[in-house]
Design an enzyme around this catalytic site. Structure first.
Site, PDB file in Angstrom:
ATOM      1  N   HIS A   1       0.838  -1.198   0.000  1.00 15.08           N
ATOM      2  CA  HIS A   1       0.000   0.000   0.000  1.00 15.08           C
ATOM      3  C   HIS A   1       0.876   1.252   0.000  1.00 15.08           C
ATOM      4  O   HIS A   1       2.089   1.179   0.226  1.00 15.08           O
ATOM      5  CB  HIS A   1      -0.931   0.027   1.221  1.00 15.08           C
ATOM      6  CG  HIS A   1      -2.168  -0.791   1.045  1.00 15.08           C
ATOM      7  ND1 HIS A   1      -2.229  -2.123   1.380  1.00 15.08           N
ATOM      8  CD2 HIS A   1      -3.385  -0.475   0.554  1.00 15.08           C
ATOM      9  CE1 HIS A   1      -3.436  -2.586   1.118  1.00 15.08           C
ATOM     10  NE2 HIS A   1      -4.158  -1.610   0.613  1.00 15.08           N
TER      11      HIS A   1
ATOM     12  N   LYS B   1      -0.679   4.880   4.513  1.00 15.03           N
ATOM     13  CA  LYS B   1      -1.533   3.928   5.225  1.00 15.03           C
ATOM     14  C   LYS B   1      -0.897   3.602   6.568  1.00 15.03           C
ATOM     15  O   LYS B   1       0.240   3.108   6.629  1.00 15.03           O
ATOM     16  CB  LYS B   1      -1.743   2.656   4.396  1.00 15.03           C
ATOM     17  CG  LYS B   1      -2.731   1.686   5.043  1.00 15.03           C
ATOM     18  CD  LYS B   1      -3.132   0.582   4.078  1.00 15.03           C
ATOM     19  CE  LYS B   1      -4.096  -0.404   4.728  1.00 15.03           C
ATOM     20  NZ  LYS B   1      -5.352   0.246   5.165  1.00 15.03           N
TER      21      LYS B   1
END
Length: 246
Positions: free
Chosen positions: A135, A139
């Site tokens: 990600h 995040k």
């Protein structure tokens, strides 16, 4: 439909674009700097609030929305240790809440494929599963909620795997590795490895638009529903509707 947005980062802005393009009205946008707007008439007028924030703020946002009688659709992750508290709000206090670790229709088809593959692997102990998720660097939680959902799908369909871990590789444990890289929207890979070969399934998001569209589609459905709602319920409806259209 009248929509409130809670969390006005990149996902919140993508949700706004998709909702407007589908003919909906954005009646309230709440971010860290205007929390008092939870108590506004504009927020209370919303049919549904769509929430994408942080693990530390998500549950408080849900409770504030419930207190105003507003239904919530959420994609925030990292807070689910308090899931029973939210279910009680639905069961005992009439709240309406929809949550999934990933709103992408493609990812939810990937979940089904993952569970099916795990059930096939029950008879092939030479294969060991492993999950890798990638990600963007913003995040905060790890492993991702999607990775945990994939792990649950494996554990629930294969009695050889009893738990997941980010650190252990011992027998019966599913290893999950996470990578944070640039602005990557999200890539999840499930690998079943044996001494002689590997089987791999993978989902790669190309942008946030798929997540945003899924969230708005969920809100359109939730507006006419009550109680604690799941992505499985929505997927079943989508599949049923597609069959009836034939």
């Amino acid at each position: 439909m009248k929509i409130a947005i809670i969390g006005y980062g990149k996902m919140g802005k993508a949700i706004e674009r998709i909702a407007l393009s589908r003919g909906h009205e954005i009646v309230s946008v709440i971010d860290a700097g205007n929390q008092e707007d939870f108590n506004s008439d504009a927020f209370r007028s919303a049919d549904v609030a769509i929430e994408f924030t942080t693990p530390s703020t998500a549950v408080d946002n849900y409770l504030k929305a419930f207190s105003q009688g507003v239904k919530v659709v959420s994609g925030s992750t990292g807070w689910t240790a308090r899931m029973d508290e939210i279910k009680r709000q639905c069961d005992d206090h009439g709240a309406t809440f929809f949550w999934t670790s990933n709103f992408s229709i493609g990812v939810n088809l990937f979940f089904a494929l993952n569970s099916y593959l795990s059930s096939l692997m029950k008879g092939f102990p030479q294969y060991t599963p492993h999950i890798t998720e990638i990600h963007h660097i913003h995040k905060l939680d790890h492993p991702s909620g999607t990775a945990i959902s994939l792990a649950d799908g494996i554990i629930g369909n294969n009695q050889r795997i009893g738990r997941w871990s980010e650190t252990s590789c011992e027998e019966g444990t599913l290893r999950i590795d996470h990578i944070r890289l640039g602005e990557t929207p999200g890539t999840h890979t499930v690998t079943w490895d044996s001494p002689v070969d590997s089987i791999e399934i993978r989902h790669e998001a190309k942008s946030r638009e798929g997540f945003a569209l899924g969230a708005v589609i969920a809100a359109e459905w939730v507006a006419s529903q009550t109680g604690f709602l799941t992505m499985d319920m929505l997927m079943n409806k989508i599949i049923s509707d597609s069959k009836s259209d034939k």
